[in-house]
Enzyme design. Sequence first.
Site, PDB file in Angstrom:
ATOM      1  N   ARG A  26       0.823  -1.226   0.000  1.00  0.00           N
ATOM      2  CA  ARG A  26       0.000   0.000   0.000  1.00  0.00           C
ATOM      3  C   ARG A  26       0.859   1.280   0.000  1.00  0.00           C
ATOM      4  O   ARG A  26       0.453   2.303   0.526  1.00  0.00           O
ATOM      5  CB  ARG A  26      -0.950   0.037   1.212  1.00  0.00           C
ATOM      6  CG  ARG A  26      -1.989  -1.072   1.236  1.00  0.00           C
ATOM      7  CD  ARG A  26      -3.033  -0.874   0.140  1.00  0.00           C
ATOM      8  NE  ARG A  26      -4.074  -1.893   0.180  1.00  0.00           N
ATOM      9  CZ  ARG A  26      -4.024  -3.055  -0.481  1.00  0.00           C
ATOM     10  NH1 ARG A  26      -2.987  -3.358  -1.235  1.00  0.00           N
ATOM     11  NH2 ARG A  26      -5.023  -3.905  -0.412  1.00  0.00           N
ATOM     12  N   CYS A  85     -11.316  -1.555   1.760  1.00  0.00           N
ATOM     13  CA  CYS A  85     -10.749  -1.753   3.096  1.00  0.00           C
ATOM     14  C   CYS A  85     -10.348  -0.404   3.675  1.00  0.00           C
ATOM     15  O   CYS A  85      -9.704   0.404   3.006  1.00  0.00           O
ATOM     16  CB  CYS A  85      -9.546  -2.688   3.037  1.00  0.00           C
ATOM     17  SG  CYS A  85     -10.038  -4.412   2.855  1.00  0.00           S
ATOM     18  N   GLU A 144      -5.919   2.938   5.745  1.00  0.00           N
ATOM     19  CA  GLU A 144      -5.511   2.789   4.344  1.00  0.00           C
ATOM     20  C   GLU A 144      -6.113   3.938   3.523  1.00  0.00           C
ATOM     21  O   GLU A 144      -5.490   4.457   2.607  1.00  0.00           O
ATOM     22  CB  GLU A 144      -6.004   1.445   3.790  1.00  0.00           C
ATOM     23  CG  GLU A 144      -5.758   1.344   2.301  1.00  0.00           C
ATOM     24  CD  GLU A 144      -6.271   0.084   1.648  1.00  0.00           C
ATOM     25  OE1 GLU A 144      -6.151  -1.006   2.224  1.00  0.00           O
ATOM     26  OE2 GLU A 144      -6.795   0.213   0.530  1.00  0.00           O
TER      27      GLU A 144
HETATM   28  N1  EPU Z   1     -11.480 -12.392   7.892  1.00  0.00           N
HETATM   29  C1  EPU Z   1     -12.348 -12.540   8.929  1.00  0.00           C
HETATM   30  N2  EPU Z   1     -13.371 -11.647   9.046  1.00  0.00           N
HETATM   31  C2  EPU Z   1     -13.546 -10.624   8.165  1.00  0.00           C
HETATM   32  C3  EPU Z   1     -12.651 -10.468   7.100  1.00  0.00           C
HETATM   33  C4  EPU Z   1     -11.606 -11.381   6.971  1.00  0.00           C
HETATM   34  O1  EPU Z   1     -12.215 -13.433   9.752  1.00  0.00           O
HETATM   35  O2  EPU Z   1     -14.494  -9.863   8.355  1.00  0.00           O
HETATM   36  C5  EPU Z   1     -10.399 -13.383   7.724  1.00  0.00           C
HETATM   37  C6  EPU Z   1     -10.629 -14.263   6.483  1.00  0.00           C
HETATM   38  O3  EPU Z   1     -11.481 -15.321   6.779  1.00  0.00           O
HETATM   39  C7  EPU Z   1      -9.237 -14.700   6.128  1.00  0.00           C
HETATM   40  C8  EPU Z   1      -8.371 -13.507   6.537  1.00  0.00           C
HETATM   41  O4  EPU Z   1      -9.163 -12.752   7.469  1.00  0.00           O
HETATM   42  O5  EPU Z   1      -8.856 -15.796   6.905  1.00  0.00           O
HETATM   43  C9  EPU Z   1      -7.963 -12.644   5.345  1.00  0.00           C
HETATM   44  O6  EPU Z   1      -9.134 -12.139   4.708  1.00  0.00           O
HETATM   45  P1  EPU Z   1      -9.169 -11.761   3.141  1.00  0.00           P
HETATM   46  O7  EPU Z   1      -8.647 -12.923   2.363  1.00  0.00           O
HETATM   47  O8  EPU Z   1     -10.520 -11.239   2.839  1.00  0.00           O
HETATM   48  O9  EPU Z   1      -8.081 -10.638   2.966  1.00  0.00           O
HETATM   49  P2  EPU Z   1      -7.760  -9.315   3.769  1.00  0.00           P
HETATM   50  O10 EPU Z   1      -6.369  -9.439   4.275  1.00  0.00           O
HETATM   51  O11 EPU Z   1      -8.804  -9.037   4.789  1.00  0.00           O
HETATM   52  C10 EPU Z   1      -6.723  -8.051   1.724  1.00  0.00           C
HETATM   53  C11 EPU Z   1      -6.791  -6.654   1.133  1.00  0.00           C
HETATM   54  C12 EPU Z   1      -7.966  -6.511   0.198  1.00  0.00           C
HETATM   55  C13 EPU Z   1      -7.859  -7.561  -0.901  1.00  0.00           C
HETATM   56  C14 EPU Z   1      -7.887  -8.939  -0.232  1.00  0.00           C
HETATM   57  C15 EPU Z   1      -7.805 -10.092  -1.230  1.00  0.00           C
HETATM   58  C16 EPU Z   1      -5.880  -5.086   2.772  1.00  0.00           C
HETATM   59  C17 EPU Z   1      -6.173  -4.073   3.814  1.00  0.00           C
HETATM   60  N3  EPU Z   1      -6.958  -5.690   2.212  1.00  0.00           N
HETATM   61  O12 EPU Z   1      -7.842  -8.200   2.615  1.00  0.00           O
HETATM   62  O13 EPU Z   1      -7.874  -5.216  -0.390  1.00  0.00           O
HETATM   63  O14 EPU Z   1      -8.924  -7.443  -1.812  1.00  0.00           O
HETATM   64  O15 EPU Z   1      -6.745  -9.022   0.688  1.00  0.00           O
HETATM   65  O16 EPU Z   1      -6.526 -10.299  -1.649  1.00  0.00           O
HETATM   66  O17 EPU Z   1      -4.721  -5.308   2.440  1.00  0.00           O
HETATM   67  C18 EPU Z   1      -8.600  -2.939  -0.236  1.00  0.00           C
HETATM   68  O18 EPU Z   1      -7.432  -2.643  -0.010  1.00  0.00           O
HETATM   69  O19 EPU Z   1      -9.497  -2.063  -0.346  1.00  0.00           O
HETATM   70  C19 EPU Z   1      -8.960  -4.349  -0.351  1.00  0.00           C
HETATM   71  C20 EPU Z   1     -10.218  -4.725  -0.452  1.00  0.00           C
END
Ligand code: EPU
Length: 290
Positions: free
Chosen positions: A164, A212, A283
């Site tokens: 980011r 996010c 972010e």
């Molecule tokens: N999780 C939860 N509860 C939630 C959300 C997530 O338990 O409400 C758990 C999921 O089950 C999983 C882990 O957290 O085990 C990771 O979740 P996810 O795969 O959805 O990825 P993230 O780390 O929460 C990041 C990026 C997203 C991107 C996704 C997919 C950031 C801040 N967010 O989310 O980016 O789309 O990975 O690769 O880095 C954005 O930046 O706007 C964004 C949407």
Amino acid sequence: MQKMKLKIEENILLSNFSTFGIGGPAKFFTRVKSVDEAQAALAYASENTIPFLILGSGSNILFNDDGFNGLVILNKINHCQFFKNEVLVGSGCPIASLGLNCIKRELAGLEFTPFIPGSVGGAIYMNASANNLKISDVISEVEYLTKEGEKIIFKSSEMDFSYRYSSFQKMNGFITSAKFLLSWDKNVLDKYEDIKKFRLSTQPQKQKSAGCVFKNPMPSLSAGYLIDSCGLKGFTIGDATVSSVHANFILNKGNASCKDVVALINHIKNCVKQKTGIELELEISIIGLL
Ligand code: EPU
């Protein structure tokens, strides 16, 4: 040289230019479709000693309810030319259309972008990433205007990127176009379909948000997971609510104000800090004093 004529509008509501649907008026507002117009807009801000803000798709931004007391420059530089596996694209082009266009041509590298609501410029500025792919992996060149209007070409070795982050965040100019170097891949459509399935099942769709809200504190520690584990899904202040699908999304249920969202952000930060000791970092950018 003849001076470029710009249409400068006044008191334009920024809520119409943010995916959150939130924000007061911009004192001055202009749309630019070319590098010449971008240079003219920067010159206008400089000659009138007013602050300026370059706006792409408004998808990672929260505007203050009082708006922006300066010139908002809406980036509509939207050209796109493919040369074999390379593409030169204007920074105002939606990154999602570019991604879909690449997939159609069996070009891989941007198949994670069709669900990202930002512009090419915004995606570069934030080094957008998802599904283990990131913009910085495929960027070969960026054309940039300094705030004085001077054109600079940055090669990939001259730019810094991390999670980011891009070196453009430390500069105060205008990304005008970029070149991406992609690779041929007959399976790119299947890869995109997998990403699509994942995205549709894990993130809210078609609701007013800025994606996010917080950065992940560590690569393997999701801010969404932390917020969820504090029991905050569905927690609401005014018309701002924590998504019940992904806890790192704040949704505008109708008429949320910037104040509602900021109050919710602070509540989330306090809960996560108390429960885990972790200080969540934003972010999204919040524009204007609160
Ligand atoms: N999780 C939860 N509860 C939630 C959300 C997530 O338990 O409400 C758990 C999921 O089950 C999983 C882990 O957290 O085990 C990771 O979740 P996810 O795969 O959805 O990825 P993230 O780390 O929460 C990041 C990026 C997203 C991107 C996704 C997919 C950031 C801040 N967010 O989310 O980016 O789309 O990975 O690769 O880095 C954005 O930046 O706007 C964004 C949407």
